[in-house]
Design a protein around this motif. Structure first.
Motif, PDB file in Angstrom:
ATOM      1  N   GLY A  66       0.803  -1.219   0.000  1.00  0.00           N
ATOM      2  CA  GLY A  66       0.000   0.000   0.000  1.00  0.00           C
ATOM      3  C   GLY A  66       0.831   1.262   0.000  1.00  0.00           C
ATOM      4  N   LYS A  67       2.081   1.167  -0.432  1.00  0.00           N
ATOM      5  CA  LYS A  67       2.977   2.325  -0.488  1.00  0.00           C
ATOM      6  C   LYS A  67       3.691   2.348  -1.835  1.00  0.00           C
ATOM      7  CE  LYS A  67       2.540   3.719   3.868  1.00  0.00           C
ATOM      8  NZ  LYS A  67       2.060   5.050   4.262  1.00  0.00           N
ATOM      9  N   ARG A  68       3.652   3.467  -2.518  1.00  0.00           N
ATOM     10  CA  ARG A  68       4.321   3.593  -3.812  1.00  0.00           C
ATOM     11  C   ARG A  68       5.534   4.544  -3.752  1.00  0.00           C
ATOM     12  NH1 ARG A  68       0.571   0.667  -6.415  1.00  0.00           N
ATOM     13  NH2 ARG A  68      -1.638   1.260  -6.421  1.00  0.00           N
ATOM     14  N   LYS A  69       5.430   5.564  -2.940  1.00  0.00           N
ATOM     15  CA  LYS A  69       6.460   6.616  -2.894  1.00  0.00           C
ATOM     16  C   LYS A  69       7.852   6.102  -2.500  1.00  0.00           C
ATOM     17  CE  LYS A  69       7.354  11.046  -0.593  1.00  0.00           C
ATOM     18  NZ  LYS A  69       6.774  12.085   0.293  1.00  0.00           N
ATOM     19  N   PRO A  70       8.016   5.251  -1.465  1.00  0.00           N
ATOM     20  CA  PRO A  70       9.373   4.792  -1.117  1.00  0.00           C
ATOM     21  C   PRO A  70      10.075   4.058  -2.258  1.00  0.00           C
ATOM     22  CG  PRO A  70       7.842   4.319   0.668  1.00  0.00           C
ATOM     23  CD  PRO A  70       7.011   4.757  -0.492  1.00  0.00           C
ATOM     24  N   LEU A  71       9.335   3.229  -2.998  1.00  0.00           N
ATOM     25  CA  LEU A  71       9.930   2.524  -4.137  1.00  0.00           C
ATOM     26  C   LEU A  71      10.346   3.502  -5.226  1.00  0.00           C
ATOM     27  CD1 LEU A  71       7.521  -0.544  -4.342  1.00  0.00           C
ATOM     28  CD2 LEU A  71       9.994  -0.656  -3.969  1.00  0.00           C
ATOM     29  N   ALA A  72       9.528   4.529  -5.451  1.00  0.00           N
ATOM     30  CA  ALA A  72       9.866   5.526  -6.461  1.00  0.00           C
ATOM     31  C   ALA A  72      11.143   6.273  -6.078  1.00  0.00           C
ATOM     32  CB  ALA A  72       8.706   6.505  -6.647  1.00  0.00           C
ATOM     33  N   ILE A  73      11.258   6.645  -4.808  1.00  0.00           N
ATOM     34  CA  ILE A  73      12.451   7.357  -4.342  1.00  0.00           C
ATOM     35  C   ILE A  73      13.694   6.474  -4.480  1.00  0.00           C
ATOM     36  CG2 ILE A  73      13.602   8.287  -2.292  1.00  0.00           C
ATOM     37  CD1 ILE A  73      10.852   9.316  -1.374  1.00  0.00           C
ATOM     38  N   ALA A  74      13.571   5.200  -4.088  1.00  0.00           N
ATOM     39  CA  ALA A  74      14.707   4.269  -4.217  1.00  0.00           C
ATOM     40  C   ALA A  74      15.129   4.121  -5.674  1.00  0.00           C
ATOM     41  CB  ALA A  74      14.325   2.912  -3.631  1.00  0.00           C
ATOM     42  N   GLY A  75      14.158   4.032  -6.560  1.00  0.00           N
ATOM     43  CA  GLY A  75      14.468   3.861  -7.980  1.00  0.00           C
ATOM     44  C   GLY A  75      15.211   5.046  -8.563  1.00  0.00           C
ATOM     45  N   PRO A 169      21.264  17.581 -11.796  1.00  0.00           N
ATOM     46  CA  PRO A 169      19.802  17.413 -11.892  1.00  0.00           C
ATOM     47  C   PRO A 169      19.314  16.069 -11.364  1.00  0.00           C
ATOM     48  CG  PRO A 169      20.821  17.253 -14.077  1.00  0.00           C
ATOM     49  CD  PRO A 169      21.873  17.741 -13.129  1.00  0.00           C
ATOM     50  N   ALA A 170      20.178  15.035 -11.389  1.00  0.00           N
ATOM     51  CA  ALA A 170      19.782  13.727 -10.856  1.00  0.00           C
ATOM     52  C   ALA A 170      19.478  13.826  -9.360  1.00  0.00           C
ATOM     53  CB  ALA A 170      20.871  12.697 -11.117  1.00  0.00           C
ATOM     54  N   PHE A 171      20.345  14.501  -8.605  1.00  0.00           N
ATOM     55  CA  PHE A 171      20.115  14.680  -7.175  1.00  0.00           C
ATOM     56  C   PHE A 171      18.881  15.545  -6.910  1.00  0.00           C
ATOM     57  CE2 PHE A 171      24.701  13.553  -6.705  1.00  0.00           C
ATOM     58  CZ  PHE A 171      24.556  12.555  -5.752  1.00  0.00           C
ATOM     59  N   LEU A 172      18.692  16.590  -7.705  1.00  0.00           N
ATOM     60  CA  LEU A 172      17.533  17.479  -7.532  1.00  0.00           C
ATOM     61  C   LEU A 172      16.220  16.730  -7.778  1.00  0.00           C
ATOM     62  CD1 LEU A 172      18.819  20.759  -9.256  1.00  0.00           C
ATOM     63  CD2 LEU A 172      18.474  20.354  -6.798  1.00  0.00           C
ATOM     64  N   GLY A 173      16.220  15.810  -8.753  1.00  0.00           N
ATOM     65  CA  GLY A 173      15.019  15.039  -9.055  1.00  0.00           C
ATOM     66  C   GLY A 173      14.571  14.200  -7.873  1.00  0.00           C
ATOM     67  N   VAL A 174      15.521  13.559  -7.181  1.00  0.00           N
ATOM     68  CA  VAL A 174      15.196  12.764  -5.993  1.00  0.00           C
ATOM     69  C   VAL A 174      14.630  13.666  -4.899  1.00  0.00           C
ATOM     70  CG1 VAL A 174      16.118  11.263  -4.190  1.00  0.00           C
ATOM     71  CG2 VAL A 174      16.948  11.034  -6.539  1.00  0.00           C
ATOM     72  N   PHE A 175      15.212  14.844  -4.742  1.00  0.00           N
ATOM     73  CA  PHE A 175      14.765  15.789  -3.706  1.00  0.00           C
ATOM     74  C   PHE A 175      13.308  16.204  -3.927  1.00  0.00           C
ATOM     75  CE2 PHE A 175      14.189  20.295  -2.495  1.00  0.00           C
ATOM     76  CZ  PHE A 175      14.332  20.172  -1.116  1.00  0.00           C
ATOM     77  N   VAL A 176      12.936  16.558  -5.149  1.00  0.00           N
ATOM     78  CA  VAL A 176      11.581  17.006  -5.458  1.00  0.00           C
ATOM     79  C   VAL A 176      10.554  15.916  -5.151  1.00  0.00           C
ATOM     80  CG1 VAL A 176      10.030  17.666  -7.358  1.00  0.00           C
ATOM     81  CG2 VAL A 176      12.297  18.702  -7.176  1.00  0.00           C
ATOM     82  N   LEU A 177      10.917  14.659  -5.373  1.00  0.00           N
ATOM     83  CA  LEU A 177       9.981  13.548  -5.204  1.00  0.00           C
ATOM     84  C   LEU A 177       9.485  13.412  -3.759  1.00  0.00           C
ATOM     85  CD1 LEU A 177       8.516  11.192  -6.511  1.00  0.00           C
ATOM     86  CD2 LEU A 177      10.556   9.786  -6.169  1.00  0.00           C
ATOM     87  N   PHE A 178      10.256  13.901  -2.793  1.00  0.00           N
ATOM     88  CA  PHE A 178       9.829  13.811  -1.396  1.00  0.00           C
ATOM     89  C   PHE A 178       8.549  14.604  -1.126  1.00  0.00           C
ATOM     90  CE2 PHE A 178      14.136  12.240  -0.791  1.00  0.00           C
ATOM     91  CZ  PHE A 178      13.984  11.314   0.239  1.00  0.00           C
ATOM     92  N   PHE A 179       8.198  15.536  -2.021  1.00  0.00           N
ATOM     93  CA  PHE A 179       6.995  16.353  -1.830  1.00  0.00           C
ATOM     94  C   PHE A 179       5.729  15.667  -2.368  1.00  0.00           C
ATOM     95  CE2 PHE A 179      10.515  19.353  -1.795  1.00  0.00           C
ATOM     96  CZ  PHE A 179      10.215  20.119  -0.666  1.00  0.00           C
ATOM     97  N   ALA A 180       5.875  14.533  -3.053  1.00  0.00           N
ATOM     98  CA  ALA A 180       4.705  13.807  -3.562  1.00  0.00           C
ATOM     99  C   ALA A 180       3.958  13.156  -2.398  1.00  0.00           C
ATOM    100  CB  ALA A 180       5.134  12.748  -4.572  1.00  0.00           C
TER     101      ALA A 180
END
Length: 376
Positions: A66-75, A169-180
């Motif tokens: 029931g969780k999608r965000k942690p997998l997305a961040i790891a990926g 930009p790779a590091f910035l992309g991971v950072f932005v995802l935490f706001f989802a």
């Protein structure tokens, strides 16, 4: 739509990073590290197939917990690590592990992210949501390719400088995802999980089978770049061709997604796969520079007609409690043929000449269009 925008911005930043290096990889491998087209095919085929196989499992896990965000961040984090291997590469083995780490990350993140997008909107706007995400994703790709061209020309062919700058930009992309935000729907449905192929809509079953067959002729895009190189384009001009492809893709992604909401997905998908067949046959027949600009443009239109629209179709007819699993299964079927497809393309190139893989891919594209006419 806020989640769609956040996920789109994450993809935008990540694709800036990825596309800064992606069009350079076949050139770096063949001109600097002495690898053959067959080696390029093996690296890309293995990396993309690994990503494809993982997508169904990551989708299943996201449904189960029931969780999608942690997998997305790891990926997205694994993809960042993959760029580091490219910077330190002294042989094609380093590139192999770098692309493997990058695609491992893509395999983990894709299904959970796409499920988050589908759950952020109602059914009437799924095509629009995926179209917007693909447009932002491809805007990032366009910026990334433009930056690759700038750095490669400014640093006089210094690939390592481009690989280093791509990490920002790779590091910035991971950072932005935490706001989802997680979808409440996922948590409510996760306890019901029970997957069975027979439980899927028959149209969906047949559609996935056609996609799997087509994948056997759908080799890595890097062979398109090598084809342009073979007709006399310089490394920097190959990047410009790839930029044109992404600009066309970016411009048409959102309109095609909205159009699919209005007229249905079938017509656009059949047209898209027909375009694929025609453009691949064009790469085989027309071996001169002016044709390459047209062919790369039409190839961008093919992607805009199919990628977001396919995802919308799968999300639309998937059982709600299996959305992540089925989206992952589609991604797996889409890419599982990339290893044999890319390997076959490399062998055909080495043994029968540069046009052989494109004749093969063109025929498979036309057959896929016919198959979709029958099953949808």
């Amino acid at each position: 739509m806020l989640n769609v925008i956040i996920l789109g911005l994450t993809s935008l930043l990540t694709d800036i990073s990825t596309e800064m290096v992606y069009p350079l990889i076949p050139l770096f491998l063949t001109s600097r590290l002495g690898a053959s087209p067959a080696i390029v095919g093996i690296i890309e085929g293995f990396a993309e197939s690994l990503a494809s196989i993982l997508k169904v499992f990551s989708g299943y896990i996201s449904d189960k917990v029931g969780k999608r965000k942690p997998l997305a961040i790891a990926g997205y984090s694994f993809s960042t690590i993959g760029k580091m291997f490219l910077y330190f590469a002294t042989s094609w083995g380093w590139v192999f592990w770098g692309r493997t780490a990058d695609r491992f990350g893509k395999g983990i993140r894709t299904a959970p992210r796409d499920a988050l997008i589908a759950e952020a909107v109602d059914k009437e706007n799924i095509g629009r949501a995926y179209g917007l995400h693909r447009a932002l994703d491809t805007l990032g790709a366009t910026i990334g390719i433009a930056l690759a061209y700038y750095f490669l020309t400014s640093y006089k062919g210094d690939y390592k400088a481009v690989f280093m700058y791509s990490l920002i930009p790779a590091f910035l992309g991971v950072f932005v995802l935490f706001f989802a935000k997680e979808s409440k729907v996922t948590n409510q449905l996760s306890k019901k999980l029970s997957f069975s192929w027979k439980s899927l809509d028959r149209r969906l079953q047949m559609f996935l089978i056609v996609i799997l067959i087509f994948a056997l002729g759908n080799s890595s895009n890097q062979f398109l770049l090598l084809r342009a190189k073979s007709v006399g384009f310089s490394d920097s001009d190959v990047i410009l061709l790839y930029l044109v492809y992404n600009i066309v893709y970016m411009i048409f992604s959102y309109p095609m997604g909205r159009l699919s909401d209005k007229i249905g997905r079938k017509k656009l998908l059949i047209m898209g796969y027909f375009f694929y067949g025609i453009v691949y046959l064009g790469f085989a027949v027309f071996g001169f520079k002016s044709a390459m600009w047209i062919l790369f443009s039409v190839y961008g239109l093919y992607i805009a007609l199919t990628e977001g629209v396919e995802k919308a179709l799968v999300a639309e007819i998937s059982p709600p409690h299996l959305k992540g699993t089925v989206i992952g299964l589609h991604a797996t079927f889409t890419g599982i043929g990339l290893l044999p497809a890319s390997f076959i393309a490399g062998i055909l190139w080495d043994t029968l000449g540069v046009t052989a893989p494109f004749y093969f891919g063109g025929i498979m594209g036309v057959l896929a269009a016919i198959g979709l006419m029958i099953v949808l």
